[in-house]
Design a protein around this motif. Structure first.
Motif, PDB file in Angstrom:
ATOM      1  N   ALA A  86       0.810   1.860  45.241  1.00  0.00           N
ATOM      2  CA  ALA A  86       2.129   2.474  45.382  1.00  0.00           C
ATOM      3  C   ALA A  86       2.024   3.991  45.328  1.00  0.00           C
ATOM      4  O   ALA A  86       2.669   4.710  46.121  1.00  0.00           O
ATOM      5  N   TYR A  87       1.212   4.492  44.418  1.00  0.00           N
ATOM      6  CA  TYR A  87       1.051   5.939  44.273  1.00  0.00           C
ATOM      7  C   TYR A  87       0.392   6.557  45.507  1.00  0.00           C
ATOM      8  O   TYR A  87       0.819   7.614  46.004  1.00  0.00           O
ATOM      9  N   LYS A  88      -0.635   5.897  46.027  1.00  0.00           N
ATOM     10  CA  LYS A  88      -1.298   6.391  47.238  1.00  0.00           C
ATOM     11  C   LYS A  88      -0.308   6.463  48.406  1.00  0.00           C
ATOM     12  O   LYS A  88      -0.300   7.424  49.183  1.00  0.00           O
ATOM     13  N   ALA A  89       0.539   5.449  48.542  1.00  0.00           N
ATOM     14  CA  ALA A  89       1.521   5.436  49.624  1.00  0.00           C
ATOM     15  C   ALA A  89       2.513   6.586  49.475  1.00  0.00           C
ATOM     16  O   ALA A  89       2.873   7.247  50.461  1.00  0.00           O
ATOM     17  N   ALA A  90       2.954   6.834  48.229  1.00  0.00           N
ATOM     18  CA  ALA A  90       3.890   7.939  47.997  1.00  0.00           C
ATOM     19  C   ALA A  90       3.256   9.274  48.361  1.00  0.00           C
ATOM     20  O   ALA A  90       3.900  10.149  48.954  1.00  0.00           O
ATOM     21  N   ARG A  91       1.995   9.442  48.013  1.00  0.00           N
ATOM     22  CA  ARG A  91       1.293  10.683  48.351  1.00  0.00           C
ATOM     23  C   ARG A  91       1.130  10.824  49.872  1.00  0.00           C
ATOM     24  O   ARG A  91       1.279  11.924  50.422  1.00  0.00           O
ATOM     25  N   GLN A 122       9.918  -0.171  48.895  1.00  0.00           N
ATOM     26  CA  GLN A 122       8.715  -0.867  49.347  1.00  0.00           C
ATOM     27  C   GLN A 122       8.052  -1.471  48.114  1.00  0.00           C
ATOM     28  O   GLN A 122       8.155  -0.904  47.020  1.00  0.00           O
ATOM     29  N   THR A 123       7.358  -2.578  48.284  1.00  0.00           N
ATOM     30  CA  THR A 123       6.671  -3.207  47.156  1.00  0.00           C
ATOM     31  C   THR A 123       5.165  -3.172  47.368  1.00  0.00           C
ATOM     32  O   THR A 123       4.676  -3.238  48.498  1.00  0.00           O
ATOM     33  N   PHE A 124       4.428  -3.098  46.237  1.00  0.00           N
ATOM     34  CA  PHE A 124       2.971  -2.985  46.272  1.00  0.00           C
ATOM     35  C   PHE A 124       2.383  -3.879  45.182  1.00  0.00           C
ATOM     36  O   PHE A 124       3.016  -4.129  44.160  1.00  0.00           O
ATOM     37  N   PHE A 125       1.129  -4.299  45.391  1.00  0.00           N
ATOM     38  CA  PHE A 125       0.516  -5.244  44.450  1.00  0.00           C
ATOM     39  C   PHE A 125      -0.014  -4.562  43.201  1.00  0.00           C
ATOM     40  O   PHE A 125      -0.337  -5.222  42.222  1.00  0.00           O
ATOM     41  N   ASP A 126      -0.128  -3.213  43.220  1.00  0.00           N
ATOM     42  CA  ASP A 126      -0.507  -2.507  41.993  1.00  0.00           C
ATOM     43  C   ASP A 126      -0.010  -1.070  42.050  1.00  0.00           C
ATOM     44  O   ASP A 126       0.482  -0.595  43.088  1.00  0.00           O
ATOM     45  N   HIS A 178       6.224  15.071  51.739  1.00  0.00           N
ATOM     46  CA  HIS A 178       6.426  16.293  52.510  1.00  0.00           C
ATOM     47  C   HIS A 178       6.724  17.440  51.543  1.00  0.00           C
ATOM     48  O   HIS A 178       7.262  17.231  50.451  1.00  0.00           O
ATOM     49  N   GLU A 179       6.395  18.639  51.965  1.00  0.00           N
ATOM     50  CA  GLU A 179       6.639  19.816  51.128  1.00  0.00           C
ATOM     51  C   GLU A 179       8.114  19.892  50.739  1.00  0.00           C
ATOM     52  O   GLU A 179       9.004  19.616  51.543  1.00  0.00           O
ATOM     53  N   GLY A 180       8.350  20.258  49.479  1.00  0.00           N
ATOM     54  CA  GLY A 180       9.716  20.351  48.979  1.00  0.00           C
ATOM     55  C   GLY A 180      10.205  19.085  48.308  1.00  0.00           C
ATOM     56  O   GLY A 180      11.319  19.045  47.767  1.00  0.00           O
ATOM     57  N   GLU A 181       9.380  18.026  48.326  1.00  0.00           N
ATOM     58  CA  GLU A 181       9.747  16.776  47.674  1.00  0.00           C
ATOM     59  C   GLU A 181       9.100  16.681  46.287  1.00  0.00           C
ATOM     60  O   GLU A 181       8.326  17.549  45.882  1.00  0.00           O
ATOM     61  N   LEU A 182       9.414  15.620  45.585  1.00  0.00           N
ATOM     62  CA  LEU A 182       8.847  15.343  44.259  1.00  0.00           C
ATOM     63  C   LEU A 182       8.410  13.893  44.207  1.00  0.00           C
ATOM     64  O   LEU A 182       9.131  13.003  44.674  1.00  0.00           O
ATOM     65  N   ILE A 183       7.222  13.643  43.664  1.00  0.00           N
ATOM     66  CA  ILE A 183       6.786  12.282  43.351  1.00  0.00           C
ATOM     67  C   ILE A 183       6.967  12.070  41.851  1.00  0.00           C
ATOM     68  O   ILE A 183       6.416  12.817  41.043  1.00  0.00           O
ATOM     69  N   ARG A 240      16.103  19.757  37.028  1.00  0.00           N
ATOM     70  CA  ARG A 240      15.360  21.018  37.067  1.00  0.00           C
ATOM     71  C   ARG A 240      14.554  21.156  38.346  1.00  0.00           C
ATOM     72  O   ARG A 240      14.095  22.249  38.679  1.00  0.00           O
ATOM     73  N   TYR A 241      14.352  20.029  39.055  1.00  0.00           N
ATOM     74  CA  TYR A 241      13.545  20.051  40.274  1.00  0.00           C
ATOM     75  C   TYR A 241      14.466  19.998  41.498  1.00  0.00           C
ATOM     76  O   TYR A 241      15.075  18.957  41.769  1.00  0.00           O
ATOM     77  N   PRO A 242      14.582  21.083  42.245  1.00  0.00           N
ATOM     78  CA  PRO A 242      15.448  21.092  43.435  1.00  0.00           C
ATOM     79  C   PRO A 242      14.760  20.438  44.633  1.00  0.00           C
ATOM     80  O   PRO A 242      14.554  21.055  45.685  1.00  0.00           O
ATOM     81  N   ALA A 243      14.379  19.189  44.471  1.00  0.00           N
ATOM     82  CA  ALA A 243      13.612  18.493  45.501  1.00  0.00           C
ATOM     83  C   ALA A 243      14.526  17.954  46.597  1.00  0.00           C
ATOM     84  O   ALA A 243      15.635  17.463  46.318  1.00  0.00           O
ATOM     85  N   SER A 244      14.056  18.020  47.844  1.00  0.00           N
ATOM     86  CA  SER A 244      14.833  17.479  48.960  1.00  0.00           C
ATOM     87  C   SER A 244      14.871  15.953  48.905  1.00  0.00           C
ATOM     88  O   SER A 244      15.836  15.325  49.352  1.00  0.00           O
ATOM     89  N   LYS A 245      13.820  15.351  48.358  1.00  0.00           N
ATOM     90  CA  LYS A 245      13.761  13.899  48.172  1.00  0.00           C
ATOM     91  C   LYS A 245      12.804  13.605  47.027  1.00  0.00           C
ATOM     92  O   LYS A 245      11.858  14.354  46.796  1.00  0.00           O
ATOM     93  N   ILE A 246      13.089  12.513  46.293  1.00  0.00           N
ATOM     94  CA  ILE A 246      12.189  12.074  45.228  1.00  0.00           C
ATOM     95  C   ILE A 246      11.548  10.764  45.648  1.00  0.00           C
ATOM     96  O   ILE A 246      12.250   9.810  46.024  1.00  0.00           O
ATOM     97  N   ARG A 247      10.233  10.737  45.635  1.00  0.00           N
ATOM     98  CA  ARG A 247       9.497   9.508  45.913  1.00  0.00           C
ATOM     99  C   ARG A 247       9.136   8.882  44.561  1.00  0.00           C
ATOM    100  O   ARG A 247       8.306   9.416  43.833  1.00  0.00           O
ATOM    101  N   VAL A 248       9.793   7.781  44.235  1.00  0.00           N
ATOM    102  CA  VAL A 248       9.724   7.191  42.894  1.00  0.00           C
ATOM    103  C   VAL A 248       8.729   6.039  42.877  1.00  0.00           C
ATOM    104  O   VAL A 248       8.910   5.029  43.558  1.00  0.00           O
TER     105      VAL A 248
END
Length: 437
Positions: free
Chosen positions: A401-406, A393-397, A410-415, A330-338
């Motif tokens: 990880a969430y801060k890095a994704a944010r 990428q790996t993170f200790f918590d 970029h506009e048009g993406e999905l986290i 349902r989300y036409p995102a150019s990239k998904i940051r998982v």
């Protein structure tokens, strides 16, 4: 903070203190069996005979099925209480009365009564919470009580009371150390919430033979997905939130068309509607459409931000991520940051595999606690799924990880945040803390 006097210690005890106490008094988190819980319930005179009692079991979809049932009953003017677990942010999420979280003081009063009644009987954290929920519901005198099974069904504490209706949402491999390592075995455990000559709704699309055998043995009046109730997707319906996309539900005696696509999994909506039909409690079509459009549950396909676009979901097993793969369309995102963090006792490779084909950048987080899983294990699982190592990428918590994704967004993406209740809870805590600043 609400407090309650603990008669055993003579001290004033907060809910937080009670929960710490409950975590400390039993050597394990799980202790299968009903005799201990039944003994305490009998000593307290706990029953819900004056309420319509619905017990809901399943691998996935329990919480959202309960939520839609709750909203449908409330729309008909009934008083409704729901017990569910686990919680995301506040323990009070585990019991709702008429759609609102129960007060801390209500839990404290119930815990005190249980502590007095149990004597030398040991109870787990979850068993204490289940008995407390039942006691609260009984005291409230609700019209409808909905109990979500925590683990399995047959030996879960929620199963000490006889339901008027049993619901099984889905059946898949999960908690295999406790429930068995085949769908046939797990189905038998979940079918333990059914009663002789009772009623049941089965939302699982591919029910194991063992489930059909038990329904026949118990002479249960069953309603089966794909046999007694159906989803019919219209040409453009794909569980999208777009109001132009609709679907149809066909039950044994009722049919609704042009239904809005929900904010919870479609199959769980269909299962709840089948339950309401079996109970002769289906609202009219206008009300049904409004209920479906407005029903949401925290941590389930939940959009917590629009810029950046962030969706969180507690999916943590293969069945859930296969469904996620579908609703993500349902989300036409150019990239998904998982952003993903999991627990080590889950089927990690199988859970991540359905999403490995996404156009995604993966932010793998370690989770803490005795069940915590190191991010390196997730990285290995994605390598097993032949994902390019440069995409991870790996993170200790989870928060890191969430801060890095944010930061990378970029506009048009999905986290997308998923993997466990604790993962989603950490992101919600971070979001709430930053909104209050």
């Amino acid at each position: 903070m609400n407090t309650q006097k603990n008669q055993n210690t003579g001290s004033t005890t907060t809910l937080s203190q009670w929960l710490s106490h409950l975590e400390s008094i039993h050597p394990s988190a799980i202790d299968m069996g009903l005799e201990r819980v039944k003994s305490v319930a009998n000593a307290m005179g706990i029953h819900l005979k004056d309420a319509l009692l619905i017990t809901v079991a399943g691998t996935n979809g329990k919480g959202t099925t309960c939520r839609l049932l709750e909203q449908a009953m409330l729309a008909q003017g009934k008083t409704v209480a729901v017990f569910s677990s686990p919680h995301l942010v506040s323990y009070c999420e585990r019991v709702r009365l008429n759609g609102e979280l129960a007060e801390e003081s209500a839990f404290c009063r119930a815990f005190e009564l249980i502590e007095k009644a149990r004597g030398d009987i040991t109870l787990t954290y979850f068993e204490f919470g289940t008995l407390a929920a039942m006691k609260m519901m009984q005291d409230w005198g609700v019209d409808v009580a909905v109990l979500e099974v925590g683990l399995g069904g047959r030996l879960d504490a929620a199963n000490i009371l006889d339901p008027d209706l049993a619901i099984i949402t889905t059946i898949d491999l999960d908690h295999q150390d406790w429930l068995g390592d085949t769908r046939e075995a797990i189905a038998r455990e979940k079918a333990g919430i059914m009663r002789k000559n009772g009623k049941a709704v089965i939302g699982e699309l591919l029910p194991p033979d063992s489930l059909r055998e038990i329904v026949a043995e118990l002479n249960v009046e069953g309603r089966w997905a794909q046999q007694d109730f159906f989803i019919v997707k219209n040409a453009v319906a794909d569980n999208s939130p777009s109001p132009s996309r609709t679907w149809e539900w066909r039950g044994k005696h009722s049919e609704f068309t042009q239904l809005p696509c929900p904010h919870i999994p479609l199959q769980n909506v269909a299962t709840a509607l089948a339950a309401l039909e079996l109970l002769d409690l289906l609202p009219d079509e206008t009300a049904i459409k409004q209920i479906i459009a407005n029903t949401r549950l925290p941590g389930r396909q939940q959009e917590i931000s629009h810029n950046p676009l962030v969706v969180v979901d507690v999916a943590h097993n293969p069945q859930a991520t296969k469904a996620m793969q579908e609703w993500l369309t349902r989300y036409p995102a150019s990239k998904i940051r998982v952003v993903v963090g999991m627990l080590k006792d889950k089927s990690i490779v199988e859970t991540l595999a359905p999403l490995s084909s996404l156009n995604a950048q993966w932010y793998l987080a370690s989770t803490s606690g005795p069940r915590g899983c190191d991010a390196s294990v997730l990285a290995g699982a994605l390598l097993d799924a032949q994902l390019d190592k440069t995409c991870t990428q790996t993170f200790f918590d989870v928060t890191s990880a969430y801060k890095a994704a944010r930061n990378d967004y970029h506009e048009g993406e999905l986290i997308l945040v998923f993997g466990s209740f604790v993962t989603v809870a950490e992101v919600l805590d971070y979001t709430n803390a930053n909104e209050q600043q």
